[in-house]
Design a protein around this motif. Structure first.
Motif, PDB file in Angstrom:
ATOM      1  N   VAL A   1      56.416  35.462  13.076  1.00  0.00           N
ATOM      2  CA  VAL A   1      56.904  34.319  13.648  1.00  0.00           C
ATOM      3  C   VAL A   1      56.080  33.830  15.157  1.00  0.00           C
ATOM      4  CG1 VAL A   1      58.816  32.906  14.532  1.00  0.00           C
ATOM      5  CG2 VAL A   1      59.082  33.965  12.499  1.00  0.00           C
ATOM      6  N   ALA A   2      56.439  35.044  15.879  1.00  0.00           N
ATOM      7  CA  ALA A   2      55.481  34.977  17.223  1.00  0.00           C
ATOM      8  C   ALA A   2      54.327  34.430  17.188  1.00  0.00           C
ATOM      9  CB  ALA A   2      55.734  36.193  18.128  1.00  0.00           C
ATOM     10  N   ALA A   3      53.678  35.082  16.184  1.00  0.00           N
ATOM     11  CA  ALA A   3      51.933  34.686  16.156  1.00  0.00           C
ATOM     12  C   ALA A   3      51.736  33.547  15.532  1.00  0.00           C
ATOM     13  CB  ALA A   3      51.551  35.910  15.013  1.00  0.00           C
ATOM     14  N   THR A   4      52.675  32.900  14.754  1.00  0.00           N
ATOM     15  CA  THR A   4      52.814  31.338  14.184  1.00  0.00           C
ATOM     16  C   THR A   4      52.934  30.519  15.556  1.00  0.00           C
ATOM     17  OG1 THR A   4      53.567  32.108  12.149  1.00  0.00           O
ATOM     18  CG2 THR A   4      53.671  29.801  12.882  1.00  0.00           C
ATOM     19  N   LEU A   5      53.804  30.752  16.116  1.00  0.00           N
ATOM     20  CA  LEU A   5      53.950  30.007  17.463  1.00  0.00           C
ATOM     21  C   LEU A   5      52.992  29.818  18.507  1.00  0.00           C
ATOM     22  CD1 LEU A   5      57.969  30.674  17.956  1.00  0.00           C
ATOM     23  CD2 LEU A   5      56.927  28.538  17.383  1.00  0.00           C
ATOM     24  N   ILE A   6      52.498  31.144  18.790  1.00  0.00           N
ATOM     25  CA  ILE A   6      51.495  31.313  19.686  1.00  0.00           C
ATOM     26  C   ILE A   6      50.068  30.672  19.288  1.00  0.00           C
ATOM     27  CG2 ILE A   6      49.972  32.912  20.853  1.00  0.00           C
ATOM     28  CD1 ILE A   6      52.476  34.826  21.210  1.00  0.00           C
ATOM     29  N   ALA A   7      49.821  30.946  17.919  1.00  0.00           N
ATOM     30  CA  ALA A   7      48.609  30.256  17.517  1.00  0.00           C
ATOM     31  C   ALA A   7      48.678  28.614  17.441  1.00  0.00           C
ATOM     32  CB  ALA A   7      48.358  30.500  16.012  1.00  0.00           C
ATOM     33  N   ALA A   8      49.799  28.078  17.248  1.00  0.00           N
ATOM     34  CA  ALA A   8      50.018  26.824  17.157  1.00  0.00           C
ATOM     35  C   ALA A   8      49.916  26.301  18.487  1.00  0.00           C
ATOM     36  CB  ALA A   8      51.519  26.228  16.505  1.00  0.00           C
ATOM     37  N   LEU A   9      50.594  26.684  19.476  1.00  0.00           N
ATOM     38  CA  LEU A   9      50.562  26.320  21.021  1.00  0.00           C
ATOM     39  C   LEU A   9      49.122  26.659  21.439  1.00  0.00           C
ATOM     40  CD1 LEU A   9      54.035  27.251  22.075  1.00  0.00           C
ATOM     41  CD2 LEU A   9      53.291  25.025  21.552  1.00  0.00           C
ATOM     42  N   CYS A  10      48.329  27.468  21.062  1.00  0.00           N
ATOM     43  CA  CYS A  10      47.123  27.936  21.741  1.00  0.00           C
ATOM     44  C   CYS A  10      45.980  27.340  20.880  1.00  0.00           C
ATOM     45  CB  CYS A  10      46.957  29.348  21.949  1.00  0.00           C
ATOM     46  SG  CYS A  10      48.106  30.188  23.029  1.00  0.00           S
ATOM     47  N   GLY A  11      46.248  26.736  19.740  1.00  0.00           N
ATOM     48  CA  GLY A  11      45.193  26.048  19.114  1.00  0.00           C
ATOM     49  C   GLY A  11      44.080  27.165  18.321  1.00  0.00           C
ATOM     50  N   THR A  12      44.651  28.349  17.978  1.00  0.00           N
ATOM     51  CA  THR A  12      43.897  29.227  17.344  1.00  0.00           C
ATOM     52  C   THR A  12      44.103  29.484  15.820  1.00  0.00           C
ATOM     53  OG1 THR A  12      45.239  30.987  17.993  1.00  0.00           O
ATOM     54  CG2 THR A  12      43.652  30.301  19.573  1.00  0.00           C
ATOM     55  N   ASP A  13      43.232  30.165  15.042  1.00  0.00           N
ATOM     56  CA  ASP A  13      43.598  30.476  13.876  1.00  0.00           C
ATOM     57  C   ASP A  13      44.530  31.786  13.928  1.00  0.00           C
ATOM     58  OD1 ASP A  13      41.925  28.501  13.107  1.00  0.00           O
ATOM     59  OD2 ASP A  13      39.956  29.807  13.205  1.00  0.00           O
ATOM     60  N   ALA A  14      44.884  31.844  12.267  1.00  0.00           N
ATOM     61  CA  ALA A  14      45.853  33.048  12.163  1.00  0.00           C
ATOM     62  C   ALA A  14      45.212  34.382  12.434  1.00  0.00           C
ATOM     63  CB  ALA A  14      46.337  32.653  10.758  1.00  0.00           C
ATOM     64  N   SER A  15      44.058  34.529  12.038  1.00  0.00           N
ATOM     65  CA  SER A  15      43.200  35.908  12.065  1.00  0.00           C
ATOM     66  C   SER A  15      43.306  36.382  13.313  1.00  0.00           C
ATOM     67  CB  SER A  15      41.920  36.024  11.452  1.00  0.00           C
ATOM     68  OG  SER A  15      41.196  34.862  11.969  1.00  0.00           O
ATOM     69  N   VAL A  16      43.086  35.364  14.604  1.00  0.00           N
ATOM     70  CA  VAL A  16      42.923  35.530  16.066  1.00  0.00           C
ATOM     71  C   VAL A  16      44.173  36.197  16.403  1.00  0.00           C
ATOM     72  CG1 VAL A  16      42.382  34.683  18.077  1.00  0.00           C
ATOM     73  CG2 VAL A  16      41.230  33.823  15.971  1.00  0.00           C
ATOM     74  N   VAL A  17      45.177  35.796  15.994  1.00  0.00           N
ATOM     75  CA  VAL A  17      46.801  36.003  16.524  1.00  0.00           C
ATOM     76  C   VAL A  17      47.337  37.412  15.805  1.00  0.00           C
ATOM     77  CG1 VAL A  17      46.917  33.996  17.893  1.00  0.00           C
ATOM     78  CG2 VAL A  17      47.869  34.235  15.497  1.00  0.00           C
ATOM     79  N   THR A  18      46.986  37.511  14.716  1.00  0.00           N
ATOM     80  CA  THR A  18      47.839  38.441  13.901  1.00  0.00           C
ATOM     81  C   THR A  18      47.621  39.768  14.158  1.00  0.00           C
ATOM     82  OG1 THR A  18      47.954  36.941  12.113  1.00  0.00           O
ATOM     83  CG2 THR A  18      48.869  38.882  11.530  1.00  0.00           C
ATOM     84  N   GLY A  19      48.436  40.622  14.260  1.00  0.00           N
ATOM     85  CA  GLY A  19      48.513  42.147  14.660  1.00  0.00           C
ATOM     86  C   GLY A  19      49.076  42.928  13.718  1.00  0.00           C
ATOM     87  N   ARG A  20      49.384  44.012  13.993  1.00  0.00           N
ATOM     88  CA  ARG A  20      50.282  44.969  12.959  1.00  0.00           C
ATOM     89  C   ARG A  20      51.663  45.344  13.178  1.00  0.00           C
ATOM     90  NH1 ARG A  20      46.132  46.967   9.440  1.00  0.00           N
ATOM     91  NH2 ARG A  20      44.175  46.398   9.870  1.00  0.00           N
ATOM     92  N   GLY A  21      52.309  44.622  14.280  1.00  0.00           N
ATOM     93  CA  GLY A  21      53.492  44.879  14.449  1.00  0.00           C
ATOM     94  C   GLY A  21      53.873  46.006  15.015  1.00  0.00           C
TER      95      GLY A  21
END
Length: 363
Positions: free
Chosen positions: A187-207
C-alpha cells in the motif's frame, strides 16, 4: 458532521518558530564546544528549540511510541513474508513485550500505545483499549477494489486526529511513530508511486519480513494495478486514502496532520509512516517541518518519499523490521541533541543574554 477536507489543515499548521531557531543558532555560537564539532546534533537541537519555542531547548522527557495497526486485503496475493490477516500477531508481540520495538521501548522507558484502525481479527483477541475504535475489519484489495468507503476514510482520519489530541493533551512532548501491518509496504509503495509519479518497479521493495523474487514480481503487479486506480483521484487526498490506502494509513495521516497543528514533533519510522507523511504533505505543505526521519529502511519507496519531503534520515543501520524500531533507535540521538544544546556552558567571554528564551515571531 461536515465532510472532512484535508486541505483545511494547511490553514491550521504553522512552521516552527523561526525567531526561536535564530536565537538557538546564536546561542550555539557562544558555546564552549566549537561550532560544527557536534555535527548534526547542533541542527537537531536547533530544530527542537524552534518546535518548542524555547531557548535553551527543553529536554525530551515524555516521548511516546504510537503504533497504528491494520491488515490489508492485498496481502491475499502473497506479496508479504507474513500470512494475510496476521497483523494481530504483531500487535500481541508488542503488547507482550516480545518485539524489537517493545524491548527498546522498555529499555528506554518509553510508553507504547497501539491503535487498532483496521485489524482483520476477532476483537476479543486483544485488549479493549487497543481495538475499541477500530474503523473496519481489514481493507479492500487495492488492486481491484477500494480499500475503504469514503465514510470509513473520514472516520479513520478523525481517529488519527483524536489520538494526536489525546497525546498532546496528556503532555507527550515527542512521538515515535510506527505501524503494525501485513501488506502495508505494498500500500505504501502504491501511494508513494502515485504521489511521486513513478512506476511500480521503482518503488517496490521486499518489505520488512522479506520476500523472494516471485513474491516481489507479484507485489510489483499489485502496485501497478493499484496505481491505475489511484491516478484518477490524485487531486483528493481523502479519496486517495479510500481508494488505495487503508484505515491505518488514513488514521496515521490524520495523526501526522494534527500533531503538526498541536506543535508536537514526530519521528517517522519506515515506508508506511513515510507514505502517510507524503499524503499529509500534499494537504499541508508546512507539516513536514514538524517531523524527523528516524532511519533508512531499505525500501526504495521510502527513499523517494523522504527525498520529496526533504527529510534526511538520522540513522542507516540496515534495520528493516519496522514497527517503530528504527525510529526508536533514533530517539536517544534526539534526546542527546536536546541535552547538549541545553546543558553545555557558554564561553566565559560570551555570557547568556538576559532575554534568552525564544521570543522570536512566527513565520
Amino acid at each position: 458532521m461536515s465532510r472532512l477536507n484535508l486541505d483545511d489543515f494547511s490553514e491550521l499548521i504553522e512552521r516552527p518558530d523561526s525567531g526561536t531557531r535564530r536565537d538557538a543558532e546564536e546561542r550555539r555560537e557562544r558555546l564552549s564546544v566549537p561550532p560544527g564539532a557536534l555535527g548534526r546534533l547542533d541542527e537537531l537541537g536547533e530544530w527542537l528549540a524552534a518546535a518548542q519555542g524555547a531557548v535553551p531547548v527543553r529536554p525530551v522527557e515524555r516521548p511516546k511510541l504510537v503504533l497504528f495497526a491494520g491488515d490489508h486485503g492485498v496481502a491475499a496475493l502473497d506479496v508479504s513474508g507474513r500470512p494475510a490477516g496476521a497483523a494481530h500477531v504483531l500487535v500481541r508481540r508488542v503488547l507482550d513485550g516480545a518485539s524489537p520495538a517493545a524491548v527498546l521501548a522498555r529499555r528506554a522507558g518509553v510508553p507504547v500505545r497501539v491503535v487498532d484502525a483496521g485489524l482483520d481479527c476477532d476483537p476479543a483477541l486483544l485488549p479493549d483499549d487497543v481495538v475499541r475504535r477500530r474503523v473496519r475489519r481489514g481493507s479492500g484489495r487495492i488492486d481491484v477494489a477500494d480499500a475503504l468507503t469514503a465514510e470509513e476514510a473520514e472516520r479513520a482520519v478523525r481517529l488519527g486526529v483524536a489520538v494526536a489530541d489525546e497525546e498532546a493533551d496528556s503532555g507527550t512532548d515527542l512521538v515515535v511513530l510506527g505501524d503494525l501491518s501485513v501488506g502495508g509496504t505494498t500500500v505504501a509503495a502504491t501511494l508513494i508511486a502515485a504521489l511521486c509519479g513513478t512506476d511500480a518497479s521503482v518503488v517496490t521493495g521486499r518489505g520488512g519480513a522479506g520476500i523472494d523474487d516471485l513474491a516481489w514480481m507479484r507485489k510489483c503487479a499489485a502496485v501497478r494495478d493499484a496505481l491505475r486506480r489511484a491516478r484518477p483521484v490524485l487531486g483528493d487526498q481523502l479519496a486517495l486514502l479510500a481508494a488505495v490506502g487503508g484505515a491505518d494509513f488514513a488514521a496515521m495521516t490524520g495523526f501526522l496532520l494534527q500533531s503538526a497543528v498541536r506543535r508536537m514533533p514526530v519521528i517517522l519510522d519506515g515506508v508506511v509512516s513515510a507514505a502517510c507523511a507524503l499524503v499529509a504533505q500534499r494537504a499541508a505543505f508546512r507539516a513536514p517541518d514538524w517531523w524527523l526521519a528516524g532511519q533508512v529502511s531499505g525500501e526504495p519507496a521510502q527513499a523517494k518519499a523522504l527525498d520529496r519531503m526533504a527529510l534526511n534520515p538520522l540513522l542507516d543501520h540496515g534495520v528493516t523490521v519496522g514497527e517503530g524500531t528504527g525510529a526508536l533507535l533514533a530517539l536517544p540521538l534526539v534526546q542527546a541533541a536536546a541535552a547538549l544544546a541545553a546543558e553545555l556552558p557558554v564561553r566565559p567571554d560570551q555570557p547568556e543574554p538576559q532575554d534568552a528564551g525564544g521570543t522570536g515571531g512566527m513565520d
